[in-house]
Design a protein around this motif. Sequence first.
Motif, mmCIF file in Angstrom:
data_model
loop_
_atom_site.group_PDB
_atom_site.id
_atom_site.type_symbol
_atom_site.label_atom_id
_atom_site.label_comp_id
_atom_site.label_asym_id
_atom_site.label_seq_id
_atom_site.Cartn_x
_atom_site.Cartn_y
_atom_site.Cartn_z
ATOM 1 N N PHE A 253 -23.653 -117.432 -2.939
ATOM 2 C CA PHE A 253 -24.763 -118.691 -2.357
ATOM 3 C C PHE A 253 -25.192 -119.528 -3.150
ATOM 4 O O PHE A 253 -25.173 -120.690 -3.005
ATOM 5 C CB PHE A 253 -25.925 -117.799 -2.039
ATOM 6 N N ASP A 254 -25.900 -119.324 -4.466
ATOM 7 C CA ASP A 254 -26.423 -120.381 -5.120
ATOM 8 C C ASP A 254 -25.998 -120.182 -6.776
ATOM 9 O O ASP A 254 -26.236 -119.168 -7.467
ATOM 10 C CB ASP A 254 -27.936 -120.081 -5.241
ATOM 11 N N GLU A 255 -25.145 -120.970 -7.224
ATOM 12 C CA GLU A 255 -24.605 -120.769 -8.586
ATOM 13 C C GLU A 255 -25.690 -120.812 -9.718
ATOM 14 O O GLU A 255 -26.536 -121.693 -9.539
ATOM 15 C CB GLU A 255 -23.474 -121.938 -8.945
ATOM 16 N N GLY A 256 -25.656 -119.773 -10.464
ATOM 17 C CA GLY A 256 -26.631 -119.787 -11.396
ATOM 18 C C GLY A 256 -27.886 -118.956 -11.281
ATOM 19 O O GLY A 256 -28.699 -118.587 -12.085
ATOM 20 N N SER A 257 -28.220 -118.615 -9.932
ATOM 21 C CA SER A 257 -29.352 -117.984 -9.712
ATOM 22 C C SER A 257 -29.250 -116.432 -9.659
ATOM 23 O O SER A 257 -27.799 -116.124 -9.617
ATOM 24 C CB SER A 257 -29.998 -118.346 -8.286
ATOM 25 N N SER A 258 -30.103 -115.760 -9.449
ATOM 26 C CA SER A 258 -30.013 -114.193 -9.294
ATOM 27 C C SER A 258 -30.272 -113.841 -7.704
ATOM 28 O O SER A 258 -31.183 -114.124 -7.572
ATOM 29 C CB SER A 258 -30.845 -113.535 -10.247
ATOM 30 N N ILE A 259 -29.266 -113.263 -7.350
ATOM 31 C CA ILE A 259 -29.111 -112.956 -5.972
ATOM 32 C C ILE A 259 -28.783 -111.374 -5.511
ATOM 33 O O ILE A 259 -28.021 -110.833 -6.260
ATOM 34 C CB ILE A 259 -27.993 -113.881 -5.176
ATOM 35 N N THR A 260 -29.571 -111.060 -4.655
ATOM 36 C CA THR A 260 -28.764 -109.578 -4.034
ATOM 37 C C THR A 260 -28.568 -109.882 -2.545
ATOM 38 O O THR A 260 -29.392 -110.798 -1.633
ATOM 39 C CB THR A 260 -29.838 -108.270 -4.062
ATOM 40 N N PRO B 37 -26.488 -114.598 -13.457
ATOM 41 C CA PRO B 37 -26.267 -114.895 -14.563
ATOM 42 C C PRO B 37 -26.654 -113.598 -15.483
ATOM 43 O O PRO B 37 -27.638 -113.054 -15.260
ATOM 44 C CB PRO B 37 -27.072 -116.248 -15.408
ATOM 45 N N ASP B 38 -25.879 -113.382 -16.907
ATOM 46 C CA ASP B 38 -26.096 -112.365 -17.718
ATOM 47 C C ASP B 38 -25.509 -112.794 -18.923
ATOM 48 O O ASP B 38 -25.045 -113.902 -19.248
ATOM 49 C CB ASP B 38 -25.577 -111.372 -17.004
ATOM 50 N N SER C 179 -21.280 -114.779 -15.879
ATOM 51 C CA SER C 179 -21.628 -114.818 -14.320
ATOM 52 C C SER C 179 -21.218 -113.377 -13.718
ATOM 53 O O SER C 179 -20.141 -113.156 -14.107
ATOM 54 C CB SER C 179 -21.394 -115.850 -13.470
ATOM 55 N N THR D 65 -32.332 -111.024 -1.910
ATOM 56 C CA THR D 65 -33.279 -111.501 -2.841
ATOM 57 C C THR D 65 -32.802 -112.722 -3.585
ATOM 58 O O THR D 65 -31.544 -112.652 -3.909
ATOM 59 C CB THR D 65 -33.599 -110.513 -3.737
ATOM 60 N N VAL E 54 -33.575 -115.077 -7.165
ATOM 61 C CA VAL E 54 -34.286 -115.746 -8.425
ATOM 62 C C VAL E 54 -33.940 -116.730 -8.667
ATOM 63 O O VAL E 54 -32.738 -116.831 -9.331
ATOM 64 C CB VAL E 54 -34.338 -114.726 -9.188
ATOM 65 N N ARG F 213 -29.985 -120.485 -14.596
ATOM 66 C CA ARG F 213 -29.162 -121.689 -15.401
ATOM 67 C C ARG F 213 -29.755 -123.126 -15.082
ATOM 68 O O ARG F 213 -29.807 -124.078 -15.601
ATOM 69 C CB ARG F 213 -27.785 -121.466 -14.919
ATOM 70 N N LYS F 214 -30.210 -123.197 -13.410
ATOM 71 C CA LYS F 214 -30.692 -124.408 -13.185
ATOM 72 C C LYS F 214 -32.100 -124.874 -13.283
ATOM 73 O O LYS F 214 -32.303 -125.998 -13.466
ATOM 74 C CB LYS F 214 -30.336 -124.520 -11.728
#
Lengths: 403, 403
Positions: A285-292, A313-314, A322, B292, B294, B298-299
């Motif tokens: 979905f969105d590079e670099g964000s945190s998603i579940t 990211p981690d 990632s 979810t 967040v 990174r961005k």
Amino acid sequence: MAICSAHTTTSLHSPCTTVSNTGFRQKQVIFFTSNRRSGRRHGGARTFQVSCSVEKPVVIGLAADSGCGKSTFMRRLTSVFGGAAEPPKGGNPDSNTLISDTTTVICLDDYHSLDRTGRKEKGVTALDPRANNFDLMYEQVKAIKEGQTIEKPIYNHVTGLLDPPEVITPPKIFVIEGLHPMFDERVRDLLDFSIYLDISDDVKFAWKIQRDMAERGHSLESIKASIEARKPDFDAYIDPQKQYADAVIEVLPTQLIPDDNEGKVLRVKLIMKEGVKRFNPVYLFDEGSSITWVPCGRKLTCSYPGIKFAYGPDSYFGHEVSVLEMDGQFDRLDELIYVESHLSNLSTKFYGEVTQQMLKHADFPGSNNGTGLFQTIVGLKIRDLYEQIVAERAGAPAEAAKV
Amino acid sequence: MAICSAHTTTSLHSPCTTVSNTGFRQKQVIFFTSNRRSGRRHGGARTFQVSCSVEKPVVIGLAADSGCGKSTFMRRLTSVFGGAAEPPKGGNPDSNTLISDTTTVICLDDYHSLDRTGRKEKGVTALDPRANNFDLMYEQVKAIKEGQTIEKPIYNHVTGLLDPPEVITPPKIFVIEGLHPMFDERVRDLLDFSIYLDISDDVKFAWKIQRDMAERGHSLESIKASIEARKPDFDAYIDPQKQYADAVIEVLPTQLIPDDNEGKVLRVKLIMKEGVKRFNPVYLFDEGSSITWVPCGRKLTCSYPGIKFAYGPDSYFGHEVSVLEMDGQFDRLDELIYVESHLSNLSTKFYGEVTQQMLKHADFPGSNNGTGLFQTIVGLKIRDLYEQIVAERAGAPAEAAKV
């Protein structure tokens, strides 16, 4: 600047010495001698005329403990390139090598410097660096990477002995898989891409119980003892390699079933190092964000315990990474193509290629969970990396000509 | 079949009786009489000639407790249509009505059947249905919806008395906001769209402390007592209306700060009923899945405690709903436009319209959190619904002509 396949123009099991065509470069064969009784080996180099010139192979390292799905992974990888991987034809039936049109996979157990008896005598496990010949491993991987043919030893897993060597000619993609592909710094530096298959202790234990207790009649105590005995060397010599890997596939117990310890439903993480040349991590979905993401719901009706993805990211051993995670398993094709359609940077050549690859090998272990999915994705990533390198090589002279 | 604005062609504070142009339809004015001493009122209907014909308004209901941001919401809504909302010009300075080019917002407190003294005498709160004239509310909302002008009572919040009525002509969009827009089934059935602003007790308490203690010097005990006294009637008569709402904006304490009770950082849910005609719920990334997100990472570098979004299907009072949740607050424009770019079905007319609306009213309460964002989104949804209705009406005769 086309890359020719050594396998189609030469016999695999003899050094390419019989024919010398104009325009082909001279090649070396890196060979070894072994003393099967003492388990000692000597590495050395001789010059041969070879029958065809191959490009310098792209070298991939795959590290994992024994019996952790490396061969399945390799079959998935070679399938991405279109061919099936098979043992060398007409050679040692106990060869550990797998060869396809593009790819040669060697098992690093072949660089054991001590055979089973030798290890017993010295009181070292196969995991111990002292049981392995890293000098020869380095020389031969380096030689292959430089386009040279090698005579690689064979460790016979059936007899526990070191068998006579087999000839390996440089393929397009050369994969070294085994316990120590990233242990020796010199070997590590030869790798264009490296992968670590990290099976958590809980899952390893569940798998071992499943196999050794149910199928081989071992006792729970003996299984526990064998795992415990192996653990100190594993932790000292194998596990630390994961910090060097460009991609780690981590296999954990599910979190979807409370207190699950069956090891059937898995939570699998694909840990992708950032900033690696020619490797763009997959994202959700969105590079670099945190998603579940729980794709089950209105569109897919996943059966218990469902599927849950996570992405974000981690940090991993001080590297920015990632992480893509899948917990649970696929029930049907619908779910797989739906998941594929929401992942980006997959390096597929057409829509649905991941799903097609997974379906092609639906009978392979892990085809309904994250191990199969992430192995397939890493396979596509390696193909992409290989094609980038080929394109760069093809482009380089043209660029030079412009100047 | 254009919709004309009554406000631009007629004086707001006199019934449209002076001019009768050909082609304009006859209209009624629904008026009321009140006895300010007893607090009793009588509703009735008389026929007037009106000066202009307006389309039948789209009627929106907005329910919430007193002081819960309804007026901010209304200012955001009218702003979506391009005009500022102002009290009727030249009328009662204590009028509760807000009028813009397209929209008229009336406060349902104007349908109190008992004034402050009357309520005291009878021992009922303003929340109690017995203090409100639902018959008149129904008749007048129905009349407006049918394109008729009304003489609506005014409840004077300053004096606590019932003031002489004001004339309300049918606007394009008629909003009834207050304690009971969905209480009476007849009124409820007149609503084209309904919204409930649901402020959790914890947040209400934190806000009240902030306002009444810090700004008005009330004691904590007296604030607690006033909330407790109000609660039984609120729970009995106001809260149950949320089950009828097409959209609920639920305001909760943040979960990003452990044990937060300041009520400054908020977690806000937009609960959108599925299957409502002309209302397509907003979604995040993948319609119908559970997500979810967040976006800080990174961005975007969001300051503590960051921002967290959630989206997914749920059930709300037995209805299937989609829920979009935002916990935390925006620090900067970057974050807002980034969030907007990842939401779908926003019913914007151009990329960035949500962000532009939020920036235009950056000084409004809640502009940096989910209350402002979701109020703005609901405003866009109402505009969309209105435009669909207009298009349907315009299309209907054409469709009929075809037959």
